[in-house]
Design a protein around this motif. Sequence first.
Motif, PDB file in Angstrom:
ATOM      1  N   GLU A 160       0.827  -1.207   0.000  1.00 12.45           N
ATOM      2  CA  GLU A 160       0.000   0.000   0.000  1.00 12.45           C
ATOM      3  C   GLU A 160       0.861   1.257   0.000  1.00 12.45           C
ATOM      4  OE1 GLU A 160      -3.951   0.770   2.313  1.00 12.45           O
ATOM      5  OE2 GLU A 160      -2.304   1.512   3.555  1.00 12.45           O
ATOM      6  N   LEU A 161       0.526   2.175  -0.903  1.00 14.80           N
ATOM      7  CA  LEU A 161       1.126   3.506  -0.913  1.00 14.80           C
ATOM      8  C   LEU A 161       0.114   4.483  -0.328  1.00 14.80           C
ATOM      9  CD1 LEU A 161       2.617   3.550  -4.545  1.00 14.80           C
ATOM     10  CD2 LEU A 161       3.718   2.769  -2.432  1.00 14.80           C
ATOM     11  N   THR A 162       0.582   5.399   0.505  1.00 18.82           N
ATOM     12  CA  THR A 162      -0.325   6.376   1.108  1.00 18.82           C
ATOM     13  C   THR A 162      -0.271   7.731   0.409  1.00 18.82           C
ATOM     14  OG1 THR A 162       1.376   6.946   2.735  1.00 18.82           O
ATOM     15  CG2 THR A 162      -0.240   5.268   3.360  1.00 18.82           C
ATOM     16  N   ALA A 163       0.760   7.943  -0.418  1.00 23.59           N
ATOM     17  CA  ALA A 163       0.875   9.165  -1.217  1.00 23.59           C
ATOM     18  C   ALA A 163       1.875   8.904  -2.335  1.00 23.59           C
ATOM     19  CB  ALA A 163       1.334  10.345  -0.361  1.00 23.59           C
ATOM     20  N   TRP A 164       1.690   9.590  -3.476  1.00 22.95           N
ATOM     21  CA  TRP A 164       2.645   9.431  -4.577  1.00 22.95           C
ATOM     22  C   TRP A 164       2.559  10.630  -5.514  1.00 22.95           C
ATOM     23  CZ3 TRP A 164       1.160   8.891  -9.805  1.00 22.95           C
ATOM     24  CH2 TRP A 164      -0.205   8.699 -10.025  1.00 22.95           C
ATOM     25  N   LYS A 165       3.604  10.798  -6.308  1.00 22.26           N
ATOM     26  CA  LYS A 165       3.636  11.913  -7.238  1.00 22.26           C
ATOM     27  C   LYS A 165       4.606  11.609  -8.372  1.00 22.26           C
ATOM     28  CE  LYS A 165       5.701  15.692  -5.853  1.00 22.26           C
ATOM     29  NZ  LYS A 165       6.182  16.830  -5.000  1.00 22.26           N
ATOM     30  N   GLU A 166       4.338  12.182  -9.536  1.00 19.67           N
ATOM     31  CA  GLU A 166       5.305  12.172 -10.622  1.00 19.67           C
ATOM     32  C   GLU A 166       6.305  13.295 -10.383  1.00 19.67           C
ATOM     33  OE1 GLU A 166       3.802  11.689 -14.739  1.00 19.67           O
ATOM     34  OE2 GLU A 166       1.840  11.910 -13.779  1.00 19.67           O
ATOM     35  N   ALA A 167       7.461  13.169 -11.029  1.00 20.73           N
ATOM     36  CA  ALA A 167       8.463  14.217 -10.905  1.00 20.73           C
ATOM     37  C   ALA A 167       7.866  15.538 -11.392  1.00 20.73           C
ATOM     38  CB  ALA A 167       9.705  13.855 -11.728  1.00 20.73           C
ATOM     39  N   GLY A 168       7.866  16.546 -10.510  1.00 18.59           N
ATOM     40  CA  GLY A 168       7.324  17.854 -10.860  1.00 18.59           C
ATOM     41  C   GLY A 168       5.821  17.932 -10.876  1.00 18.59           C
ATOM     42  N   GLY A 169       5.138  16.823 -10.519  1.00 19.96           N
ATOM     43  CA  GLY A 169       3.690  16.806 -10.566  1.00 19.96           C
ATOM     44  C   GLY A 169       3.058  17.014  -9.201  1.00 19.96           C
ATOM     45  N   GLU A 170       1.725  16.980  -9.175  1.00 22.89           N
ATOM     46  CA  GLU A 170       1.010  17.158  -7.909  1.00 22.89           C
ATOM     47  C   GLU A 170       1.070  15.882  -7.081  1.00 22.89           C
ATOM     48  OE1 GLU A 170      -3.281  17.321  -7.985  1.00 22.89           O
ATOM     49  OE2 GLU A 170      -3.277  16.646 -10.073  1.00 22.89           O
ATOM     50  N   THR A 171       0.890  16.036  -5.776  1.00 19.99           N
ATOM     51  CA  THR A 171       0.917  14.901  -4.859  1.00 19.99           C
ATOM     52  C   THR A 171      -0.479  14.328  -4.696  1.00 19.99           C
ATOM     53  OG1 THR A 171       2.804  15.803  -3.653  1.00 19.99           O
ATOM     54  CG2 THR A 171       1.468  14.161  -2.515  1.00 19.99           C
TER      55      THR A 171
END
Length: 292
Positions: free
Chosen positions: A62-73
Motif C-alpha cells: 500500500e502507498l499512502t501518497a505518490w507523485k510524478e516528478a514535478g507533478g502534484e501529490t
Amino acid sequence: MLKLAKTSKEMELWKSIVQTQEYQDKMEDSLPQELEIQAVVGASGFGAAKLGKERLWSASVELTAWKEAGGETHREEILLSTVADDRLLEHLRSTVKRDSVIRCRVRPSRNGRYLLMTGPAQEGNDPELKEILEEQMREVTMEVEGLGTFVLHRTVDWFETKKDWLGTEIRLSFDRDDEKTMESAMETARTLMEDQRGWDRRIREYAADELLELANDWAESTVYEEESEAAEEDEQLVSREQFMERMELESIQAQEDGEFEFWFLDGDMFYGHSIHVTGNVEDGPDWADIEG
C-alpha cells in the motif's frame, strides 16, 4: 532504507518476471504510458497471495501518497503491484520497507486501483513526501471515557490499549472507522469491562462446551500406545473446569452493535493454537473454535 540495486542478479529477477504471461496480462490491464514516481509506503510491507493453481504470486504494497516528478501529490491510498516468483517476492520484502519513501517506474492500471511496477525500486528523496512520511509515523492516540488512552496500531488499523482483566493484563482494541462506528465499539468495550467476572465465566463456559470434546481428542492422541488402554478407562483426560482454567485470555476486540471477539492462549491443549470466541453483548457468545 532501500538502495537501487543494479546488479545483474536483480535485473535477472525482473527479466524473468516481465516475460511471463501473467505479467503481460497485467500490462494489458494497464495504461500505455510509463511514469517515474516517488511514493510513501504504508505501515505494512509487501503482501502476496495465490489463487487456485496459480504459479506466481500476486504481490502488492500500500502507498499512502505518490507523485510524478514535478507533478502534484496524490494523497489517496493505492496499491503498488506486480506478479512475482518466490525469489522476486523475497527481494521486494527485503528492500521495499514499510514507512519509507521510494522511487520507481510504473504503469497505472486502467481501473485506477493500482500502479504496476515495471522494474526495481530505489530510495526516494522528495522533501514533500518525506514530510508526509513523518506525519504518517507520528503516534496517534484517542482518549476514551471510562477506558483510558488508546494508541493507533497502524499495521492492523485499530486502536489498542492494555487493560487489567481479573488481575491479568490484556489487549483491548477496536477498529479505526467513522465516529459513529467507533463510539458503538467503545460502548461494547465498556459493557464487557464493567462485568469482567460475569463475561469471563460466560465466555469460558461456552468455549468449554464447544471445544472440550476436541481437547480430549487431542489429549488422547498424545498418549503412548502402551498407555492407551488405561487412558480409555478415564472418562475425560481434560475436565470441563480444567479446560476453563487453562484458557489464558490474551485480547478482546470490541466491535459495533455489541459484537466482540475474545482470543485466548490454549494452555497447551491444542499445541499452541489460539482459542477464538465471538458473540454479542445481547445474546452472549455464539461461536468458538481454534485458529493458528
